[in-house]
Scaffold this motif. Structure first.
Motif, PDB file in Angstrom:
ATOM      1  N   LEU A  83       0.340  -1.689   0.057  1.00  0.00           N
ATOM      2  CA  LEU A  83       0.212   0.143  -0.194  1.00  0.00           C
ATOM      3  C   LEU A  83       0.463   1.557  -0.305  1.00  0.00           C
ATOM      4  N   PRO A  84       0.095   2.553  -0.595  1.00  0.00           N
ATOM      5  CA  PRO A  84       1.128   3.020  -0.036  1.00  0.00           C
ATOM      6  C   PRO A  84       1.932   3.838   1.116  1.00  0.00           C
ATOM      7  N   LYS A  85       2.345   4.584   1.092  1.00  0.00           N
ATOM      8  CA  LYS A  85       2.978   4.937   3.238  1.00  0.00           C
ATOM      9  C   LYS A  85       1.681   5.674   3.768  1.00  0.00           C
ATOM     10  N   ASP A  86       1.413   6.119   3.189  1.00  0.00           N
ATOM     11  CA  ASP A  86       0.159   7.079   3.711  1.00  0.00           C
ATOM     12  C   ASP A  86      -1.399   6.104   4.636  1.00  0.00           C
ATOM     13  N   GLN A  87      -1.578   5.307   3.646  1.00  0.00           N
ATOM     14  CA  GLN A  87      -2.648   4.581   3.948  1.00  0.00           C
ATOM     15  C   GLN A  87      -2.226   2.795   5.004  1.00  0.00           C
TER      16      GLN A  87
ATOM     17  N   LEU B 229      -1.964   2.199  12.719  1.00  0.00           N
ATOM     18  CA  LEU B 229      -2.087   2.358  13.924  1.00  0.00           C
ATOM     19  C   LEU B 229      -3.500   2.369  13.821  1.00  0.00           C
ATOM     20  N   PHE B 230      -4.630   1.914  13.235  1.00  0.00           N
ATOM     21  CA  PHE B 230      -5.953   1.615  13.324  1.00  0.00           C
ATOM     22  C   PHE B 230      -5.415   0.767  13.739  1.00  0.00           C
ATOM     23  N   TYR B 231      -5.330  -0.582  13.586  1.00  0.00           N
ATOM     24  CA  TYR B 231      -5.879  -1.741  13.623  1.00  0.00           C
ATOM     25  C   TYR B 231      -4.309  -3.111  14.840  1.00  0.00           C
TER      26      TYR B 231
ATOM     27  N   ALA C  56      -7.878   1.909   1.756  1.00  0.00           N
ATOM     28  CA  ALA C  56      -6.096   1.521   2.296  1.00  0.00           C
ATOM     29  C   ALA C  56      -7.207  -0.325   2.426  1.00  0.00           C
ATOM     30  N   ARG C  57      -8.604  -0.327   3.107  1.00  0.00           N
ATOM     31  CA  ARG C  57      -9.028  -1.858   3.272  1.00  0.00           C
ATOM     32  C   ARG C  57      -9.724  -1.988   0.841  1.00  0.00           C
ATOM     33  N   GLU C  58     -10.025  -1.242   0.751  1.00  0.00           N
ATOM     34  CA  GLU C  58     -10.164  -2.193  -0.239  1.00  0.00           C
ATOM     35  C   GLU C  58      -9.128  -2.449  -1.405  1.00  0.00           C
ATOM     36  N   LYS C  59      -8.115  -1.516  -0.830  1.00  0.00           N
ATOM     37  CA  LYS C  59      -7.276  -2.046  -2.229  1.00  0.00           C
ATOM     38  C   LYS C  59      -7.022  -3.613  -1.656  1.00  0.00           C
ATOM     39  N   LEU C  60      -6.858  -3.135  -0.057  1.00  0.00           N
ATOM     40  CA  LEU C  60      -6.607  -4.812   0.409  1.00  0.00           C
ATOM     41  C   LEU C  60      -6.389  -5.378  -0.147  1.00  0.00           C
ATOM     42  N   LYS C  61      -8.578  -5.820   0.318  1.00  0.00           N
ATOM     43  CA  LYS C  61      -9.497  -6.904  -0.882  1.00  0.00           C
ATOM     44  C   LYS C  61      -9.087  -6.615  -1.602  1.00  0.00           C
TER      45      LYS C  61
END
Length: 182
Positions: free
Chosen positions: A130-134, A140-142, A169-174
């Motif tokens: 993923l991109p760094k910001d994502q 940080l969240f998970y 980020a979640r969509e890209k991970l999926k």
């Protein structure tokens, strides 16, 4: 067993029921070997057969006074031996099945742990794509368990931007994981 043998059994049982304890000694002499042989035939274990036979004699001594048909002592005693022998086999099988089930459960738990570890590693590898910001928002969240507001404060971005980055980020991970599975 012929009728003469049954008459002897009947006489001994009636004597024992009348209080003559020596009659039981004669019954044991007459039947013990046959009871052991029957138990061994079923169990295929000499020690277990002896133990079962001894247990059967205890049952016989407890219940002989209630025996209504004394000449049937032999078949009655054999039935007790047969039943106790089968009970022993069932108990062993039950214990073996419980141990096998426990072993199976342990194996499943180990496989699940391995699967979880592999899944975790695969997910971490995918997050690195993923991109760094994502990546930062996801971690940080998970991983760090920060709230959306706290993440916004840490990164000096709005809560809306934090939500947006987390969503993308979640969509890209999926989509990456779907491609890897196909």
């Amino acid at each position: 067993m012929n009728s003469e043998q049954r008459k002897i059994d009947k006489k001994l049982v009636l004597e024992y029921q009348s209080g003559d304890k020596k009659a039981l000694v004669f019954l044991v002499k007459r039947w013990h070997k046959l009871f052991c042989e029957k138990a061994f035939y079923i169990l295929k274990d000499a020690d277990a057969a002896k133990d079962i036979t001894q247990d059967c004699w205890n049952i016989i001594m407890d219940k002989i006074c209630d025996l209504k048909n004394p000449e049937s002592f032999g078949s009655w005693g054999m039935r007790i031996v047969y039943t106790k022998s089968l009970d022993s086999i069932k108990a062993k099988n039950k214990k073996r099945n419980e141990l096998e089930y426990y072993k199976y459960e342990q194996n499943i738990a180990e496989v699940e742990e391995d699967d979880k570890e592999q899944l975790k590693n695969k997910l971490l590898q995918t997050i690195k794509k993923l991109p760094k910001d994502q990546q930062i928002v996801i971690k940080l969240f998970y991983v760090e368990d920060y709230s959306l507001k706290e993440i916004g404060d840490i990164l000096n971005i709005s809560v809306g931007t934090t939500k947006s980055r987390l969503f993308h980020a979640r969509e890209k991970l999926k989509s990456i994981l779907k491609k890897q599975l196909l």
